[in-house]
Design a protein around this motif. Structure first.
Motif, PDB file in Angstrom:
ATOM      1  N   UNK A   1       0.808  -1.213   0.000  1.00 25.01           N
ATOM      2  CA  UNK A   1       0.000   0.000   0.000  1.00 25.01           C
ATOM      3  C   UNK A   1       0.846   1.271   0.000  1.00 25.01           C
ATOM      4  N   UNK A   2       2.052   1.177   0.555  1.00 26.44           N
ATOM      5  CA  UNK A   2       2.897   2.368   0.665  1.00 26.44           C
ATOM      6  C   UNK A   2       4.193   2.249  -0.129  1.00 26.44           C
ATOM      7  N   UNK A   3       4.382   1.126  -0.837  1.00 25.71           N
ATOM      8  CA  UNK A   3       5.629   0.916  -1.565  1.00 25.71           C
ATOM      9  C   UNK A   3       5.597   1.478  -2.972  1.00 25.71           C
ATOM     10  N   UNK A   4       6.699   1.259  -3.698  1.00 30.61           N
ATOM     11  CA  UNK A   4       6.816   1.739  -5.081  1.00 30.61           C
ATOM     12  C   UNK A   4       7.310   0.640  -6.011  1.00 30.61           C
ATOM     13  N   UNK A   5       7.156  -0.613  -5.588  1.00 27.44           N
ATOM     14  CA  UNK A   5       7.582  -1.749  -6.406  1.00 27.44           C
ATOM     15  C   UNK A   5       6.365  -2.399  -7.042  1.00 27.44           C
ATOM     16  N   UNK A   6       6.405  -2.523  -8.379  1.00 23.07           N
ATOM     17  CA  UNK A   6       5.278  -3.145  -9.066  1.00 23.07           C
ATOM     18  C   UNK A   6       5.183  -2.674 -10.495  1.00 23.07           C
ATOM     19  N   UNK A   7       3.966  -2.471 -10.949  1.00 26.24           N
ATOM     20  CA  UNK A   7       3.696  -2.095 -12.339  1.00 26.24           C
ATOM     21  C   UNK A   7       3.138  -0.680 -12.376  1.00 26.24           C
ATOM     22  N   UNK A   8       3.640   0.115 -13.342  1.00 23.54           N
ATOM     23  CA  UNK A   8       3.178   1.483 -13.524  1.00 23.54           C
ATOM     24  C   UNK A   8       2.812   1.696 -14.986  1.00 23.54           C
ATOM     25  N   UNK A   9       1.656   2.354 -15.246  1.00 22.01           N
ATOM     26  CA  UNK A   9       1.183   2.580 -16.616  1.00 22.01           C
ATOM     27  C   UNK A   9       0.945   4.072 -16.851  1.00 22.01           C
ATOM     28  N   UNK A  10       1.413   4.563 -17.980  1.00 22.14           N
ATOM     29  CA  UNK A  10       1.273   5.990 -18.290  1.00 22.14           C
ATOM     30  C   UNK A  10      -0.056   6.315 -18.960  1.00 22.14           C
ATOM     31  N   UNK A  11      -0.748   5.300 -19.470  1.00 25.38           N
ATOM     32  CA  UNK A  11      -2.021   5.520 -20.157  1.00 25.38           C
ATOM     33  C   UNK A  11      -3.068   4.546 -19.639  1.00 25.38           C
ATOM     34  N   UNK A  12      -4.235   5.081 -19.329  1.00 24.01           N
ATOM     35  CA  UNK A  12      -5.347   4.241 -18.903  1.00 24.01           C
ATOM     36  C   UNK A  12      -6.638   5.014 -19.143  1.00 24.01           C
ATOM     37  N   UNK A  13      -7.714   4.306 -19.412  1.00 21.89           N
ATOM     38  CA  UNK A  13      -9.005   4.948 -19.629  1.00 21.89           C
ATOM     39  C   UNK A  13     -10.129   3.985 -19.296  1.00 21.89           C
ATOM     40  N   UNK A  14     -11.214   4.525 -18.734  1.00 22.01           N
ATOM     41  CA  UNK A  14     -12.397   3.694 -18.526  1.00 22.01           C
ATOM     42  C   UNK A  14     -13.561   4.236 -19.344  1.00 22.01           C
ATOM     43  N   UNK A  15     -14.478   3.343 -19.678  1.00 22.89           N
ATOM     44  CA  UNK A  15     -15.702   3.694 -20.396  1.00 22.89           C
ATOM     45  C   UNK A  15     -16.876   3.073 -19.661  1.00 22.89           C
ATOM     46  N   UNK A  16     -17.918   3.866 -19.402  1.00 19.68           N
ATOM     47  CA  UNK A  16     -19.073   3.372 -18.650  1.00 19.68           C
ATOM     48  C   UNK A  16     -20.359   3.963 -19.208  1.00 19.68           C
ATOM     49  N   UNK A  17     -21.418   3.171 -19.191  1.00 18.53           N
ATOM     50  CA  UNK A  17     -22.738   3.635 -19.610  1.00 18.53           C
ATOM     51  C   UNK A  17     -23.597   3.872 -18.376  1.00 18.53           C
ATOM     52  N   UNK A  18     -24.298   4.996 -18.333  1.00 18.41           N
ATOM     53  CA  UNK A  18     -25.157   5.326 -17.197  1.00 18.41           C
ATOM     54  C   UNK A  18     -26.422   4.471 -17.268  1.00 18.41           C
ATOM     55  N   UNK A  19     -26.714   3.771 -16.194  1.00 22.23           N
ATOM     56  CA  UNK A  19     -27.904   2.914 -16.151  1.00 22.23           C
ATOM     57  C   UNK A  19     -29.003   3.477 -15.255  1.00 22.23           C
ATOM     58  N   UNK A  20     -28.668   4.403 -14.360  1.00 20.62           N
ATOM     59  CA  UNK A  20     -29.679   5.068 -13.532  1.00 20.62           C
ATOM     60  C   UNK A  20     -29.082   6.366 -13.004  1.00 20.62           C
TER      61      UNK A  20
END
Length: 222
Positions: A66-85
């Motif tokens: 939770x507080x470390x810096x070891x792992x995977x890092x991505x410079x690009x990301x996006x989400x897409x969602x449709x409103x249902x209510x």
């Protein structure tokens, strides 16, 4: 004089009785949970598609602690969602997340050479948004968890690491029309011993926009 007063009162009462009676909801309609243009602006229509990239200058990370810096890092990301209510602000808006992508990913985990892919599985997910900005993502089916598969190239060959969570929680802000996730925990479901044993997801997406509407206006939470 008294007769005139009584007659005037009777006339007023009769006139008022002819006025239409409006329900309380029509007299003082709440704004909707999700609006465009401004807080308390135009209600986002059910079926509209919302998207958001990473906030400028930030990365999406899946770190081993939770507080470390070891792992995977991505410079690009996006989400897409449709409103249902999208009810009045006293309720909870819901969305269906149909896509969540990552690219430009690197790993600093010892023994790894590169990140081949980061893929979100088991879509769609259900997202709820409350008026106080709490965003919760859960699986659409109780039989499938939230799942992310990370494929890494290592000194020993290609390995596949699968991480799962029952839900993740973020915070929406009208300051920059963002949704932020901080150190959301995933457990390792399968993979080589080179896969880190747990993953903690952090990302900030902004601005969230309604791409169905002309000009893709920013989305606010009320």
């Amino acid at each position: 004089m008294r007769n005139r007063t009584a007659l005037a009162l009777a006339t007023t009462v009769a006139a008022l009785s002819l006025l239409p009676v409006l329900p309380a909801s029509a007299a003082a309609q709440d704004t909707n949970v999700l609006t465009t243009g401004s807080a308390a602006g135009t209600a986002v229509a059910v079926g509209d598609v919302l998207t958001a990239p990473l906030s400028s200058g930030t990365t999406a990370t899946l770190y081993s602690s939770a507080t470390g810096t070891s792992g995977v890092s991505c410079t690009t990301s996006q989400f897409t969602a449709a409103v249902t209510d999208n009810p009045a602000s006293s309720g909870t808006a819901t969305e269906s997340v149909t896509a969540h992508t990552f690219s430009g990913c690197t790993s600093n985990v010892l023994g790894t050479l590169s990140v081949n892919s980061v893929t979100v599985n088991n879509l769609p997910y259900v997202t709820t948004v409350t008026s106080d900005g709490v965003v919760t993502v859960t699986p659409a089916s109780s039989s499938t968890p939230i799942q992310t598969t990370v494929v890494l190239s290592t000194l020993l060959g290609t390995i596949t690491c699968v991480y799962q969570a029952s839900s993740i929680t973020g915070t929406a802000s009208n300051t920059d029309n963002s949704i932020a996730f901080t150190a959301q925990p995933f457990t390792k479901y399968s993979g080589s011993s080179l896969c880190f044993s747990a993953g903690y997801f952090t990302a900030k997406y902004a601005p969230v926009t309604d791409t169905t509407q002309s000009g893709s206006p920013s989305v606010f939470v009320n």
